[in-house]
Design an enzyme around this catalytic site. Structure first.
Site, short mmCIF file in Angstrom:
data_model
loop_
_atom_site.label_atom_id
_atom_site.label_comp_id
_atom_site.label_asym_id
_atom_site.label_seq_id
_atom_site.Cartn_x
_atom_site.Cartn_y
_atom_site.Cartn_z
N HIS A 149 60.29 23.10 25.31
CA HIS A 149 59.07 24.28 25.19
C HIS A 149 59.84 25.64 24.65
O HIS A 149 59.68 26.35 24.01
CB HIS A 149 58.15 24.20 26.01
CG HIS A 149 57.09 25.24 25.82
ND1 HIS A 149 56.23 25.28 25.00
CD2 HIS A 149 57.11 26.63 26.52
CE1 HIS A 149 55.34 26.36 24.99
NE2 HIS A 149 56.08 27.20 25.82
N ARG A 174 56.87 11.14 11.92
CA ARG A 174 57.12 10.32 12.78
C ARG A 174 55.78 9.63 13.31
O ARG A 174 55.28 10.20 14.32
CB ARG A 174 58.07 10.54 14.06
CG ARG A 174 59.36 10.92 13.61
CD ARG A 174 60.01 11.71 14.98
NE ARG A 174 61.36 12.17 14.47
CZ ARG A 174 61.71 13.50 14.27
NH1 ARG A 174 60.77 14.38 14.46
NH2 ARG A 174 62.96 13.90 14.04
N ARG A 207 56.49 7.67 8.15
CA ARG A 207 57.32 6.44 8.57
C ARG A 207 56.34 5.74 9.34
O ARG A 207 55.67 5.88 10.32
CB ARG A 207 58.59 6.77 9.26
CG ARG A 207 59.33 5.90 10.03
CD ARG A 207 60.63 6.11 10.78
NE ARG A 207 60.29 6.93 12.09
CZ ARG A 207 60.97 7.40 12.77
NH1 ARG A 207 62.50 7.61 12.39
NH2 ARG A 207 60.60 7.94 14.09
N GLU A 259 69.31 2.97 7.97
CA GLU A 259 69.93 3.34 9.14
C GLU A 259 70.66 2.25 9.76
O GLU A 259 71.26 2.42 11.02
CB GLU A 259 68.54 3.98 10.08
CG GLU A 259 67.54 2.84 10.27
CD GLU A 259 66.50 3.45 10.95
OE1 GLU A 259 66.52 4.44 11.76
OE2 GLU A 259 65.28 3.00 10.66
N ASN A 318 71.02 9.48 12.45
CA ASN A 318 71.03 9.16 13.82
C ASN A 318 71.50 7.81 14.46
O ASN A 318 72.44 7.60 15.09
CB ASN A 318 69.89 9.72 14.64
CG ASN A 318 69.47 11.17 14.31
OD1 ASN A 318 70.23 11.95 13.76
ND2 ASN A 318 68.42 11.35 14.88
N ASP A 319 70.67 6.88 13.72
CA ASP A 319 71.14 5.49 14.31
C ASP A 319 72.11 4.96 13.38
O ASP A 319 72.87 4.14 13.98
CB ASP A 319 69.71 4.69 13.95
CG ASP A 319 68.94 4.57 15.19
OD1 ASP A 319 69.34 4.82 16.23
OD2 ASP A 319 67.89 4.24 14.98
N ARG A 341 74.83 6.66 21.54
CA ARG A 341 74.47 8.00 21.61
C ARG A 341 73.96 8.74 22.79
O ARG A 341 74.15 9.97 22.87
CB ARG A 341 73.76 8.62 20.40
CG ARG A 341 72.43 8.10 20.09
CD ARG A 341 71.79 8.64 19.20
NE ARG A 341 70.42 7.79 18.39
CZ ARG A 341 69.35 8.41 18.16
NH1 ARG A 341 69.29 9.84 17.86
NH2 ARG A 341 68.23 7.73 17.92
N CYS A 343 66.97 12.20 6.70
CA CYS A 343 66.10 12.65 7.51
C CYS A 343 66.75 12.84 8.91
O CYS A 343 66.00 13.05 9.77
CB CYS A 343 64.81 12.07 7.50
SG CYS A 343 64.99 10.13 7.90
#
Length: 585
Positions: A186, A293, A329, A428, A451-452, A462, A499
Site C-alpha cells: 500500500h 489476473r 487470463r 511461460e 516471471n515463470d 524465484r 506481460c
C-alpha cells in the site's frame, strides 16, 4: 545503503523516524465468554467507524481509487467467516478477545505471506493493519503521533500501513523508507500516486538512522545515503532537478502514439488484478489491458463466485475500457494460490504441479462457468481470452474445446456474446516456447510470461533468496528463447506480447523492440516512461543491439552492456561498463 526502489524520484531532507512498539498479546482465561464476544463486536464496530472516517478523509484528499483500500478493510471486518472463527475460539477455548483475534488473523497473514504472487503476498500487510487497529481498541493502546512531521521530511519506518499513510501529511513528505514491503504494498502504491520517492526492504533501517539525520533517498535505484558529504549532496540535487524535468516530459507522452523514430508501432498495455485497477491504467494512457489476473475474483472467499458475479466483474472492466482491448487470463490458481472450494492436493513441488490450465481441465465445471461469464461480458467491450501455463498441444486443444462447448450452450439459451473473440496463450513454460511454431497455428496471439519462464528455464526458484543471483531476466538463454517465440509467432501471422516484469524494464525494452515484440504489458506507472523510451529509439538500430546480447556469455555481461547504453551515466556506471562490456559503448 541499497534497498528496492518502488516509487521513482529523489528525496532530500531530515529523517522522521517512526519507532513502532510491537504489541504483546497474552492469552488470558475468561469466564463470561458472552461478555467477551460482545466486547469483540463493540471493538469491530468502533474499527468500522474509524475506517469510514479515514475513507472519507482519503476520498477528499486523494480520490475514490486511493480511498477504496479502506472500504476493503471495512469488508474484512464485516466478513462473517472471520468474525465467526474468532467468536468460536473465544467460546470453545474460553480465551480473551485480543488473543483470539490475534491468532485467527495470524492464520490469514501466513496464508498470504506464503503465496508467490507479489500482489497477493503483500495483502498480508492489509490484514495485519486491520487487526492491529482492532487490537489497539481492545487494549486501549494509542497509535503513533504524526502531527510533528516537519516540511521536507524523510519518513523512516519498519513498515507503513494504509492507516499510517492516511494520517501522514503527504505534502510535508519528501520521501519514504521502510524495512518491509514491496512494489505492490500500500505504501508503494500511495507513494507512486502522490509522486513520493520511496525505497523499501532496508533491514533495520530504523536502528541505523536517527531523527534529523540528513537523508538522500533515490526511489528509482533504491539507494539511500545517510548524512552525505557535499559532493554527494550536490550530485543528487542535480540529479533530482534532471529527473523532475524528465517527469514533466513523461506527462507530455499522454495522447502520443507508441511508435519508434523509424515508424515501428507497438502497443503499451497495463496489468490489473481487479476492476479497481482500471482507473490507474487509463490515467497512464495505456492502449489496453494486456493481463487481467482473473484469479483475484476467486480469492478470499469461502464459495466459488457464481457466473453472474464473474460476469459483473468482467463487464465493469470492459465498460470502463471502451473499445480498448482487455486480455482476461483464465483462472490461474494452485501453486501459491489455493481456494477452499476446489480440492487442490498437497504436492512436493506445487509450482510444477496441479495448477492453472491443468487444474481447469480437471475441474471443467469451474472452468466452463468462467468462460461463460467472459463470453457474456464480451458484448460490452473488446475482450480477448488467454489460457495460462500451456505446455502441450493437447492442453490447448482441450481448452478450446471447452470454450466451444460454452459458446454452444449460450447459443441454445439465446444469450448474446461475440463469436469472433481472439484466443491466445501465455508462453511461460520452455516446452511451449520450443513448440511455439506449432502452437501459433492454433491461436490468435502469444503473451510471454517472463516471471515463470525465467524460473523454469534457469531451474531457479524465484522465491529462494540463496539463488536470487541466478534468477535474471538478462540471461542470454532466456533472451534467445524470447526471440525464438516472437519469430515463430510472426511466421504464422500472429502478434506477440509480453506481460511479465521484464516488459517494463527500461534496459530490456530496446532489446524486445529490436526482436519485434508487438505489445508490452506492465504495471501502470511504467507506461509513460516506456513510451518515452520507445519514441526515442530506432527499431533498426535496436535489432543489432538485440543481436549483440544473444552472443554474450552471462546475465551480468548483458545487464552491464544495456546499462552502458540505456541507463543513467554516472561515473561509476561508466567505469563498470568500460571494464565489463565486450561491445563498443
Amino acid at each position: 545503503m541499497k534497498g528496492l526502489g518502488v516509487s521513482p524520484g529523489i528525496g532530500i531532507g531530515k529523517a522522521f523516524v517512526i519507532d513502532k512498539k510491537s504489541m504483546n498479546i497474552e492469552r488470558k482465561h475468561v469466564v463470561d465468554t458472552d461478555a467477551e464476544i460482545m466486547r469483540l463486536r463493540n471493538a469491530l464496530e468502533v474499527s468500522r467507524n474509524q475506517l469510514n472516517e479515514i475513507y472519507e478523509k482519503t476520498l477528499a484528499e486523494l480520490g475514490e481509487k486511493e480511498a477504496q483500500i479502506f472500504k476493503s478493510h471495512e469488508m474484512m471486518l464485516e466478513d462473517d467467516t472471520f468474525s465467526s472463527d474468532v467468536e468460536v475460539r473465544i467460546k470453545n477455548e474460553k480465551i480473551n478477545a485480543e488473543f483470539a483475534i490475534n491468532e485467527t488473523s495470524n492464520t490469514y497473514i501466513k496464508l498470504f505471506e506464503n503465496m508467490e504472487d507479489e500482489y497477493l503476498k503483500e495483502r498480508a500487510d492489509d490484514v495485519r493493519d486491520v487487526m492491529t487497529r482492532v487490537l489497539k481498541i481492545l487494549t486501549g493502546e494509542k497509535g503513533t503521533d504524526y502531527s510533528s512531521i516537519e516540511e521536507n521530511s524523510i519518513v523512516i519506518a519498519k513498515d507503513l500501513t494504509p492507516s499510517d499513510t492516511a494520517q501522514i501529511d503527504k505534502k510535508k513528505v519528501a520521501a519514504m523508507i521502510t524495512e518491509t514491503g514491496g512494489k505492490t504494498s500500500h505504501a508503494a502504491i500511495i507513494a507512486r500516486i502522490m509522486g513520493i520517492p520511496t525505497v523499501v526492504g532496508l533491514d533495520n533501517i530504523t536502528g541505523k538512522i536517527r531523527g534529523n539525520d540528513l537523508i538522500v533517498c533515490d526511489g528509482k535505484s533504491g539507494k539511500v545515503l545517510i548524512n552525505p558529504n557535499q559532493k554527494q549532496l550536490k550530485y543528487y540535487m542535480q540529479k533530482k532537478e534532471k529527473e523532475e524535468e524528465v517527469g514533466i516530459a513523461l506527462k507530455k507522452q499522454i495522447g502520443l502514439p507508441t511508435v519508434t523514430k523509424d515508424g515501428f508501432e507497438v502497443s503499451l498495455s497495463g496489468n490489473i488484478g481487479t476492476p479497481r485497477d482500471v482507473d490507474m491504467v487509463l490515467e497512464n494512457d495505456a492502449e489496453g489491458i494486456g493481463l487481467f489476473r482473473s484469479e483475484f475474483i476467486f480469492m478470499n472467499r469461502e464459495l466459488q463466485p457464481t457466473e453472474d458475479e464473474q460476469f459483473e466483474e468482467y463487464k465493469e472492466v470492459l465498460v470502463k475500457m471502451g473499445s480498448k482491448p482487455v486480455i482476461i487470463r483464465t483462472l490461474d490458481i494452485g501453486g501459491d494460490k489455493n481456494v477452499p472450494y476446489i480440492d487442490i492436493p498437497k504436492e512436493m513441488n506445487p509450482f510444477l504441479g496441479y495448477r492453472a490450465i491443468r487444474l481447469c481441465l480437471g475441474n471443467v465445471d469451474v472452468f466452463k462457468i468462467q468462460l461463460r461469464a467472459i463470453l457474456r461480458a464480451s458484448v460490452y467491450g473488446n475482450v480477448k481470452i488467454m489460457f495460462p501455463m500451456i505446455s502441450t498441444m493437447k492442453e490447448l486443444k482441450d481448452a478450446k474445446k471447452i470454450l466451444n462447448e460454452a459458446k454452444n450452450e449460450l447459443k441454445k439459451e439465446n444469450i448474446p456474446f461475440k463469436n469472433d473473440i481472439e484466443i491466445g496463450i501465455m508462453i511461460e513454460i520452455p516446452s511451449a516456447a520450443i513448440i511455439s511454431d506449432m502452437l501459433a497455428r492454433e491461436v490468435d496471439f502469444f503473451s510471454i510470461g517472463t516471471n515463470d519462464l525465467i524460473q523454469y528455464t534457469l531451474a531457479v526458484d524465484r522465491m529462494n533468496s540463496k539463488l536470487s543471483h541466478l534468477y535474471s531476466q538478462y540471461h542470454p538463454a532466456l533472451l534467445r528463447l524470447i526471440k525464438n517465440i516472437i519469430e515463430n509467432g510472426h511466421k504464422e501471422g500472429i502478434w506477440v506480447g509480453m506481460c511479465g516484469e521484464a516488459a517494463g524494464d527500461p534496459k530490456l525494452i530496446p532489446i524486445f523492440l529490436g526482436m519485434g515484440l508487438d505489445e508490452f504489458s506492465m504495471n501502470s506507472p511504467s507506461i509513460l516512461e516506456s513510451r518515452y523510451i520507445i519514441r526515442g529509439l530506432k527499431k533498426k538500430e535496436m535489432e543489432q543491439v538485440a543481436e549483440n546480447t544473444l552472443n554474450m556469455e552471462n546475465a551480468v555481461e548483458v545487464e552491464d552492456y544495456l546499462s552502458c547504453l540505456f541507463a543513467d551515466e554516472s561515473d561509476n556506471y561508466l567505469k563498470r561498463c568500460k571494464i565489463r562490456s565486450r561491445n563498443n559503448e
